[in-house]
Structure formats: structure tokens, C-alpha cells
Design a protein around this motif. Structure first.
Motif, short mmCIF file in Angstrom:
data_model
loop_
_atom_site.label_atom_id
_atom_site.label_comp_id
_atom_site.label_asym_id
_atom_site.label_seq_id
_atom_site.Cartn_x
_atom_site.Cartn_y
_atom_site.Cartn_z
N PRO A 181 0.81 -1.22 0.00
CA PRO A 181 0.00 0.00 0.00
C PRO A 181 0.85 1.28 0.00
O PRO A 181 0.37 2.34 -0.39
N ALA A 182 2.10 1.17 0.41
CA ALA A 182 3.05 2.29 0.32
C ALA A 182 4.30 1.76 -0.37
O ALA A 182 4.79 0.69 -0.04
N ILE A 183 4.79 2.52 -1.33
CA ILE A 183 5.97 2.11 -2.09
C ILE A 183 7.05 3.17 -1.99
O ILE A 183 6.76 4.36 -1.82
N GLY A 184 8.30 2.72 -2.12
CA GLY A 184 9.44 3.65 -2.09
C GLY A 184 9.72 4.19 -3.47
O GLY A 184 9.87 3.43 -4.43
N VAL A 185 9.76 5.51 -3.57
CA VAL A 185 10.18 6.15 -4.82
C VAL A 185 11.54 6.81 -4.55
O VAL A 185 11.83 7.24 -3.43
N THR A 229 10.54 8.40 9.35
CA THR A 229 9.11 8.10 9.38
C THR A 229 8.62 7.63 8.03
O THR A 229 7.86 6.67 7.92
N SER A 230 9.11 8.29 6.96
CA SER A 230 8.64 7.95 5.62
C SER A 230 9.79 7.77 4.62
O SER A 230 9.55 7.73 3.42
N SER A 231 11.01 7.66 5.11
CA SER A 231 12.14 7.54 4.19
C SER A 231 13.23 6.63 4.76
O SER A 231 13.30 6.40 5.96
N VAL A 232 14.07 6.16 3.85
CA VAL A 232 15.22 5.33 4.20
C VAL A 232 16.40 5.84 3.38
O VAL A 232 16.28 6.07 2.18
N ILE A 233 17.55 6.01 4.04
CA ILE A 233 18.78 6.41 3.35
C ILE A 233 19.73 5.22 3.38
O ILE A 233 20.10 4.73 4.45
N HIS A 262 15.04 6.45 -0.52
CA HIS A 262 13.66 6.10 -0.82
C HIS A 262 12.75 6.94 0.05
O HIS A 262 12.96 7.02 1.26
N VAL A 263 11.72 7.54 -0.54
CA VAL A 263 10.65 8.19 0.20
C VAL A 263 9.38 7.39 -0.12
O VAL A 263 9.11 7.09 -1.28
N TYR A 264 8.64 7.06 0.92
CA TYR A 264 7.46 6.23 0.75
C TYR A 264 6.22 7.07 0.48
O TYR A 264 5.99 8.10 1.12
N VAL A 265 5.47 6.62 -0.53
CA VAL A 265 4.24 7.29 -0.94
C VAL A 265 3.09 6.29 -0.96
O VAL A 265 3.30 5.08 -1.05
N ALA A 313 12.53 -4.85 7.52
CA ALA A 313 13.56 -5.32 6.58
C ALA A 313 14.80 -4.44 6.58
O ALA A 313 15.91 -4.93 6.32
N VAL A 314 14.65 -3.15 6.88
CA VAL A 314 15.79 -2.24 6.79
C VAL A 314 16.44 -1.94 8.14
O VAL A 314 17.63 -1.61 8.18
N THR A 315 15.71 -2.04 9.22
CA THR A 315 16.27 -1.72 10.54
C THR A 315 17.51 -2.56 10.88
O THR A 315 18.48 -2.01 11.40
#
Length: 149
Positions: free
Chosen positions: A59-63, A92-96, A121-124, A143-145
Motif C-alpha cells: 500500500p506504500a511504495i518507495g520512490v 518516518t517515511s524515508s530510508v537512506i 527512498h521516500v514512501y508514498v 527489513a531495513v532496521t
């Protein structure tokens, strides 16, 4: 001021990519576009494997909000490239992410990165055509933590 080349110890998880004859450019080294392809693949392959789901259907994807690459030494065909992956920040809504590209013997010429990519990635919201920014899905956060350093 010179930038220190990353080492293999700077990354948490690994995958390997093959190189192809067509990956090299007219100057005989890996084409810039191929570096970005490998960086993108390292991140999304990890997400797909670690979540066990088709990340495109969440329902939310990384762009991609940002991608860059620092080059330290040439890489190219025919040797495989080791891709190291680490996460610098989970928001909260992104991963570097950082992705190190290594080629050669890990105990010798392959101990230092040939290049390092930064990938954000920013999640939308994947259900809203306007795609507003939204919090990371729990499955992605989980998965990223473990990759945080």
C-alpha cells in the motif's frame, strides 16, 4: 579534502552481480548508468527478499528521491561486482542507504570500494493517484532496521 574509500567492513549485507561485455563504455570501464542500475538493484532486491513480498504491490511504495555515486577506482568486465548494503537512517517515511561496489580479491585489490552510491527512498501512498508521502510499511521497516549502522 580527499574522501576516504569505504571498506567491506562498512556494510552489513552483500550480493554479487555479474558484469557483461556491454556494461563497459568506450573508455573500457563500467558505464556510469550501470553503476546506478546496480545501486538500485541492490536496494530493491534486498527489500524483495527481506520482506518476502512483491514490494510493488504494497500500500506504500518507495520512490527514489535522491541517488548519487562517488567514484574511487575503475571497475569493469569481466569480473563480478560485490555490492555491500548499509542503512544510514530510517525515518518516518524515508530510508537512506549506501551501496558499496567492490571488485577483486577482498584480501587484496578488492578490499576498498571502487564506488559508493547513496540512495534515498521516500514512501508514498500506492493507492492514491496523487501519491502523497506516507509512513514506511512495517514490513519495510522490519527489513531495513537490521541494516542500520
Amino acid at each position: 579534502m580527499p574522501v576516504e574509500r569505504p571498506t567491506r567492513a562498512d556494510y552489513v549485507t552483500w550480493r554479487q552481480a555479474t558484469t557483461r561485455w556491454s556494461d563497459d563504455d568506450v573508455y573500457g570501464h563500467l558505464n556510469n548508468a550501470r553503476y546506478f542500475d546496480l545501486i538500485d538493484t541492490a536496494v530493491n532486491a534486498h527489500l524483495a527478499e527481506a520482506t518476502g513480498t512483491d514490494i510493488r504491490t504494497l500500500p506504500a511504495i518507495g520512490v527514489v528521491a535522491e541517488v548519487s555515486c562517488r567514484y574511487f577506482a575503475e571497475a569493469g568486465y569481466p569480473h563480478p561486482i560485490d555490492l555491500g548494503l548499509v542503512v544510514d537512517k530510517v525515518g518516518t517515511s524515508s530510508v537512506i542507504y549506501r551501496v558499496g561496489l567492490f571488485q577483486g580479491d577482498p584480501e587484496d585489490d578488492g578490499a576498498l570500494a571502487r564506488a559508493e552510491g547513496r540512495f534515498v527512498h521516500v514512501y508514498v501512498d500506492n493507492t492514491d493517484p496523487a501519491r502523497p508521502v506516507t509512513p514506511l510499511p512495517d514490513v519495510v521497516r522490519d527489513a531495513v532496521t537490521p541494516l542500520l549502522r
